[in-house]
Design a protein around this motif. Structure first.
Motif, PDB file in Angstrom:
ATOM      1  N   LEU A 176       0.841  -1.193   0.000  1.00 56.65           N
ATOM      2  CA  LEU A 176       0.000   0.000   0.000  1.00 56.65           C
ATOM      3  C   LEU A 176       0.873   1.239   0.000  1.00 56.65           C
ATOM      4  N   SER A 177       0.606   2.159  -0.893  1.00 56.68           N
ATOM      5  CA  SER A 177       1.354   3.408  -0.915  1.00 56.68           C
ATOM      6  C   SER A 177       0.487   4.513  -0.328  1.00 56.68           C
ATOM      7  N   THR A 178       1.154   5.512   0.208  1.00 55.46           N
ATOM      8  CA  THR A 178       0.438   6.630   0.809  1.00 55.46           C
ATOM      9  C   THR A 178       1.243   7.903   0.630  1.00 55.46           C
ATOM     10  N   ASN A 179       0.545   9.016   0.546  1.00 53.59           N
ATOM     11  CA  ASN A 179       1.212  10.308   0.479  1.00 53.59           C
ATOM     12  C   ASN A 179       1.423  10.889   1.869  1.00 53.59           C
ATOM     13  N   ASN A 180       0.956  10.188   2.882  1.00 50.78           N
ATOM     14  CA  ASN A 180       1.065  10.652   4.254  1.00 50.78           C
ATOM     15  C   ASN A 180       2.512  10.563   4.722  1.00 50.78           C
ATOM     16  N   ASN A 181       3.146  11.704   4.984  1.00 49.50           N
ATOM     17  CA  ASN A 181       4.534  11.717   5.435  1.00 49.50           C
ATOM     18  C   ASN A 181       4.713  11.084   6.800  1.00 49.50           C
ATOM     19  N   LEU A 182       3.621  10.877   7.520  1.00 46.56           N
ATOM     20  CA  LEU A 182       3.688  10.276   8.851  1.00 46.56           C
ATOM     21  C   LEU A 182       3.294   8.802   8.815  1.00 46.56           C
ATOM     22  N   SER A 183       3.331   8.178   7.634  1.00 47.32           N
ATOM     23  CA  SER A 183       2.836   6.805   7.517  1.00 47.32           C
ATOM     24  C   SER A 183       3.572   5.839   8.423  1.00 47.32           C
ATOM     25  N   HIS A 184       4.811   6.148   8.799  1.00 48.91           N
ATOM     26  CA  HIS A 184       5.536   5.264   9.713  1.00 48.91           C
ATOM     27  C   HIS A 184       4.925   5.296  11.118  1.00 48.91           C
ATOM     28  N   LEU A 185       4.051   6.264  11.402  1.00 53.61           N
ATOM     29  CA  LEU A 185       3.385   6.359  12.697  1.00 53.61           C
ATOM     30  C   LEU A 185       2.002   5.712  12.692  1.00 53.61           C
ATOM     31  N   ASP A 186       1.524   5.317  11.512  1.00 53.88           N
ATOM     32  CA  ASP A 186       0.215   4.674  11.410  1.00 53.88           C
ATOM     33  C   ASP A 186       0.189   3.404  12.248  1.00 53.88           C
ATOM     34  N   TYR A 187      -0.989   3.067  12.729  1.00 54.40           N
ATOM     35  CA  TYR A 187      -1.158   1.838  13.503  1.00 54.40           C
ATOM     36  C   TYR A 187      -0.877   0.623  12.617  1.00 54.40           C
ATOM     37  N   ARG A 188      -0.099  -0.306  13.159  1.00 55.27           N
ATOM     38  CA  ARG A 188       0.211  -1.573  12.494  1.00 55.27           C
ATOM     39  C   ARG A 188       0.154  -2.688  13.519  1.00 55.27           C
ATOM     40  N   GLN A 189      -0.237  -3.853  13.052  1.00 57.28           N
ATOM     41  CA  GLN A 189      -0.243  -5.037  13.907  1.00 57.28           C
ATOM     42  C   GLN A 189       0.035  -6.247  13.023  1.00 57.28           C
ATOM     43  N   GLN A 190       0.699  -7.245  13.587  1.00 59.57           N
ATOM     44  CA  GLN A 190       1.020  -8.455  12.851  1.00 59.57           C
ATOM     45  C   GLN A 190       0.823  -9.653  13.770  1.00 59.57           C
ATOM     46  N   ILE A 191       0.213 -10.703  13.220  1.00 61.04           N
ATOM     47  CA  ILE A 191       0.076 -11.946  13.977  1.00 61.04           C
ATOM     48  C   ILE A 191       0.456 -13.109  13.068  1.00 61.04           C
ATOM     49  N   LYS A 192       0.926 -14.184  13.687  1.00 61.61           N
ATOM     50  CA  LYS A 192       1.190 -15.432  12.980  1.00 61.61           C
ATOM     51  C   LYS A 192       0.284 -16.472  13.605  1.00 61.61           C
TER      52      LYS A 192
END
Length: 144
Positions: A2-18
């Motif tokens: 996913l691409s974004t123009n949001n310069n703060l995208s590294h601060l977006d909520y993320r979660q990962q599960i296995k």
């Protein structure tokens, strides 16, 4: 990705599960079985270009448009409406689910573009996502 123009995208909520589940089962949980781990849905049309509304017992709800629907691999939803007032912060957010089969396990990556610490709802929303993804979704997939 996913691409974004949001310069703060590294601060977006993320979660990962296995999980010890198949990519097919994980995809089904994120589409037709959302009600088994997240909340009840209505107006559900699970395909690209479709949309669905998720409802919670406290009266909160959000409507999502499905931008990407790649079976067993990827889902992208865009929030197009919500209630109550503070939930309107989500309107325009893009929710990206990526599913990768790795042997007998499946990796699920979640990224909500727009859900950053600057938002009023960030603390509540990120903790709630942690609960739904890490506890509810993972448990659902581990016992399915």
């Amino acid at each position: 990705m996913l691409s974004t123009n949001n310069n703060l995208s590294h601060l977006d909520y993320r979660q990962q599960i296995k999980v010890t589940s198949t990519a097919e089962t994980a995809f089904r949980a994120l589409t037709e079985n959302i009600h088994l781990w997240w909340s009840k849905t209505s107006a559900s049309l699970q395909k690209q270009g479709g949309q669905f509304t998720i409802h919670f017992e406290n009266g909160y709800w959000w409507t999502f448009k499905i931008l990407e629907f790649t079976p067993h691999s990827e889902l992208i939803w865009k929030c197009i409406d919500g209630e109550p007032e503070f939930n309107k912060e989500w309107i325009g957010h893009v929710l990206h689910w990526s599913i990768t089969q790795d042997g007998d396990q499946t990796l699920i990556d979640f990224h909500q573009v727009g859900l950053t610490p600057e938002l009023q709802c960030y603390e509540v929303c990120s903790k709630t996502w942690d609960k739904f993804i890490v506890e509810h979704l993972k448990t659902h997939l581990e016992i399915t």
